[in-house]
Enzyme design. Sequence first.
Site, PDB file in Angstrom:
ATOM      1  N   ILE A  93      -9.007   7.562   0.983  1.00 29.24           N
ATOM      2  CA  ILE A  93      -8.639   8.893   1.214  1.00 29.24           C
ATOM      3  C   ILE A  93      -7.611   9.196   2.246  1.00 29.24           C
ATOM      4  O   ILE A  93      -6.698   9.996   2.108  1.00 29.24           O
ATOM      5  CB  ILE A  93      -9.879   9.992   1.450  1.00 29.24           C
ATOM      6  CG1 ILE A  93      -9.518  11.321   1.297  1.00 29.24           C
ATOM      7  CG2 ILE A  93     -10.374   9.401   2.944  1.00 29.24           C
ATOM      8  CD1 ILE A  93     -10.804  12.194   1.696  1.00 29.24           C
ATOM      9  N   GLN A  94      -7.474   8.199   3.141  1.00 25.33           N
ATOM     10  CA  GLN A  94      -6.374   8.332   4.199  1.00 25.33           C
ATOM     11  C   GLN A  94      -4.998   8.083   3.581  1.00 25.33           C
ATOM     12  O   GLN A  94      -3.996   8.223   4.318  1.00 25.33           O
ATOM     13  CB  GLN A  94      -6.843   7.191   5.175  1.00 25.33           C
ATOM     14  CG  GLN A  94      -8.121   7.577   5.843  1.00 25.33           C
ATOM     15  CD  GLN A  94      -8.507   6.128   6.689  1.00 25.33           C
ATOM     16  OE1 GLN A  94      -8.114   6.109   7.833  1.00 25.33           O
ATOM     17  NE2 GLN A  94      -9.243   5.654   5.971  1.00 25.33           N
ATOM     18  N   VAL A 150      16.755   8.842  -1.006  1.00 30.97           N
ATOM     19  CA  VAL A 150      17.632   7.836  -1.663  1.00 30.97           C
ATOM     20  C   VAL A 150      18.367   8.170  -2.724  1.00 30.97           C
ATOM     21  O   VAL A 150      19.626   8.028  -2.699  1.00 30.97           O
ATOM     22  CB  VAL A 150      16.783   6.455  -1.885  1.00 30.97           C
ATOM     23  CG1 VAL A 150      17.572   5.432  -2.649  1.00 30.97           C
ATOM     24  CG2 VAL A 150      16.181   5.839  -0.584  1.00 30.97           C
ATOM     25  N   ASP A 182       4.811  -4.286   6.328  1.00 31.87           N
ATOM     26  CA  ASP A 182       5.454  -5.635   6.686  1.00 31.87           C
ATOM     27  C   ASP A 182       5.711  -6.727   5.654  1.00 31.87           C
ATOM     28  O   ASP A 182       6.668  -7.280   5.579  1.00 31.87           O
ATOM     29  CB  ASP A 182       4.365  -6.238   7.738  1.00 31.87           C
ATOM     30  CG  ASP A 182       4.560  -7.776   8.304  1.00 31.87           C
ATOM     31  OD1 ASP A 182       5.340  -7.843   9.148  1.00 31.87           O
ATOM     32  OD2 ASP A 182       4.158  -8.826   7.639  1.00 31.87           O
ATOM     33  N   THR A 225       3.959   2.939   5.983  1.00 31.42           N
ATOM     34  CA  THR A 225       2.649   2.415   6.015  1.00 31.42           C
ATOM     35  C   THR A 225       1.611   2.898   6.960  1.00 31.42           C
ATOM     36  O   THR A 225       2.126   3.589   8.066  1.00 31.42           O
ATOM     37  CB  THR A 225       2.633   0.988   6.456  1.00 31.42           C
ATOM     38  OG1 THR A 225       1.154   0.470   6.878  1.00 31.42           O
ATOM     39  CG2 THR A 225       3.509   0.678   7.814  1.00 31.42           C
ATOM     40  N   ILE A 226       0.670   3.663   6.669  1.00 32.53           N
ATOM     41  CA  ILE A 226      -0.065   4.440   7.263  1.00 32.53           C
ATOM     42  C   ILE A 226      -0.747   3.953   8.512  1.00 32.53           C
ATOM     43  O   ILE A 226      -1.088   4.495   9.311  1.00 32.53           O
ATOM     44  CB  ILE A 226      -1.430   4.987   6.494  1.00 32.53           C
ATOM     45  CG1 ILE A 226      -2.423   4.219   6.067  1.00 32.53           C
ATOM     46  CG2 ILE A 226      -0.909   5.702   5.289  1.00 32.53           C
ATOM     47  CD1 ILE A 226      -3.690   4.373   5.427  1.00 32.53           C
ATOM     48  N   ASP A 227      -0.751   2.548   8.487  1.00 34.63           N
ATOM     49  CA  ASP A 227      -1.283   1.490   9.640  1.00 34.63           C
ATOM     50  C   ASP A 227      -0.450   1.711  11.161  1.00 34.63           C
ATOM     51  O   ASP A 227      -1.098   1.421  12.098  1.00 34.63           O
ATOM     52  CB  ASP A 227      -1.460   0.242   9.399  1.00 34.63           C
ATOM     53  CG  ASP A 227      -2.501   0.086   8.321  1.00 34.63           C
ATOM     54  OD1 ASP A 227      -3.477   0.868   8.183  1.00 34.63           O
ATOM     55  OD2 ASP A 227      -2.676  -1.214   7.531  1.00 34.63           O
ATOM     56  N   ARG A 271       1.269  -5.125  -5.369  1.00 33.20           N
ATOM     57  CA  ARG A 271       1.244  -6.467  -4.681  1.00 33.20           C
ATOM     58  C   ARG A 271       1.596  -7.500  -5.522  1.00 33.20           C
ATOM     59  O   ARG A 271       1.036  -7.539  -6.636  1.00 33.20           O
ATOM     60  CB  ARG A 271      -0.103  -6.780  -3.659  1.00 33.20           C
ATOM     61  CG  ARG A 271      -0.381  -5.681  -2.543  1.00 33.20           C
ATOM     62  CD  ARG A 271      -1.500  -6.002  -1.613  1.00 33.20           C
ATOM     63  NE  ARG A 271      -1.960  -4.827  -0.985  1.00 33.20           N
ATOM     64  CZ  ARG A 271      -1.301  -4.211   0.093  1.00 33.20           C
ATOM     65  NH1 ARG A 271      -0.139  -4.679   0.529  1.00 33.20           N
ATOM     66  NH2 ARG A 271      -1.840  -3.290   0.578  1.00 33.20           N
ATOM     67  N   GLY A 321       0.909  -1.171   0.067  1.00 36.59           N
ATOM     68  CA  GLY A 321      -0.136   0.070   0.080  1.00 36.59           C
ATOM     69  C   GLY A 321       1.001   1.287  -0.062  1.00 36.59           C
ATOM     70  O   GLY A 321       1.876   1.277   0.560  1.00 36.59           O
ATOM     71  N   ASP A 367       1.661  -0.298  12.021  1.00 41.83           N
ATOM     72  CA  ASP A 367       1.329  -1.474  12.635  1.00 41.83           C
ATOM     73  C   ASP A 367       2.711  -2.515  12.765  1.00 41.83           C
ATOM     74  O   ASP A 367       2.571  -3.632  13.096  1.00 41.83           O
ATOM     75  CB  ASP A 367       0.531  -2.514  11.916  1.00 41.83           C
ATOM     76  CG  ASP A 367       0.929  -2.747  10.259  1.00 41.83           C
ATOM     77  OD1 ASP A 367       1.744  -2.057   9.894  1.00 41.83           O
ATOM     78  OD2 ASP A 367       0.480  -3.225   9.777  1.00 41.83           O
ATOM     79  N   ARG A 377      -6.985  -2.519  10.280  1.00 44.61           N
ATOM     80  CA  ARG A 377      -7.963  -3.889  10.378  1.00 44.61           C
ATOM     81  C   ARG A 377      -7.364  -4.658  11.683  1.00 44.61           C
ATOM     82  O   ARG A 377      -8.291  -5.344  12.540  1.00 44.61           O
ATOM     83  CB  ARG A 377      -7.527  -4.858   9.165  1.00 44.61           C
ATOM     84  CG  ARG A 377      -8.491  -6.140   8.870  1.00 44.61           C
ATOM     85  CD  ARG A 377      -8.607  -6.644   7.746  1.00 44.61           C
ATOM     86  NE  ARG A 377      -8.903  -5.707   6.756  1.00 44.61           N
ATOM     87  CZ  ARG A 377     -10.288  -5.412   6.353  1.00 44.61           C
ATOM     88  NH1 ARG A 377     -11.083  -5.862   7.146  1.00 44.61           N
ATOM     89  NH2 ARG A 377     -10.459  -4.400   5.391  1.00 44.61           N
TER      90      ARG A 377
END
Length: 319
Positions: A250-251, A23, A103, A125-127, A72, A11, A129, A171
């Site tokens: 949108i996030q 980079v 991840d 990653t926006i999560d 992906r 994502g 996590d 999630r």
Amino acid sequence: MKTIGVLTSGGDAPGMNAAIRGVIRTGIYNNMRMMGVKHGFNGLITGDIDDMDISSVSDIIQRGGTILRTARCDEFKTEEGQKKAINVLEVFNIDGLIILGGDGSLRGAKALSDKGIPTIGVPCTIDNDLGYTDYSIGFYTAVETVVDAISKIRDTSYSHGRSNIVEVMGRHCGDIALYSGLAGGVESILLPEVPFDIDSICKKVIQGKNRGKLHNIIVLAEGVSNAYDVAKQILDKTGIETRVTVLGHIQRGGSPVPFDRILASEMGKMAVELLMEDKSGRALGVKCNDIFDMDISEALEVEKQFDVNRYNTAKILSI
């Protein structure tokens, strides 16, 4: 180390472009050839790779998404797919690879490192996590997007005297909901880490209405429950109309906030420097505002810890 490649996978997250810029320009500054792999691991398997120069990353630090595109790739998860990728790296004479993503992307970096390809993983990653790092690139921008949406929804909620549920991404990790709910001053935050009681939610809605409150906002992480089912339960139990807003992708979009731009720039620079030091299989992270690197295998084993103190703060202040 003469030639370094960079790819974005999984994502997209705001700040990826800033990391790519970090980079590429660090590599060029150190007289290396820099190459961009398009469409993530798919592009690595198919050889969708181009040279990049200073102009390639001009005017992108403020842009969301990723100029290298992303995807992906199930094929890369196989031994055959990884062999194809390694062959492509050899054909293009790429000595080291910097991989930006979450991840799954870091696991891809580990797989290549285990097969002898020098790799560095950069958390994007926006999560938020990933357990080994305080924050990942893109998280704070996503929180900013959600808080802005909450402010707008509060205006219309107040006007109509409604209750509103705002569904956000997350999630398995509720950080977006937790941080945005606290910053947005919402009445309830529903997270996958904490079981919720619909009766307690309804009680808070009723108590707010009884003391003259004209709105009630609930932030719900997508991994908790179906937002429309929760809204129906609130209506059935309280008689208060409850609307649902699903923010969705949108996030992931929008110009990255300064924190994400700075973090991405510094991590992009450090990733190149690690490869120049002949280090491989490392994951970058940030702890107490200091950027560090650690073994990528160890990083992937660190479990995400739920911030109980921050959750309790939000709970206390939402009375």
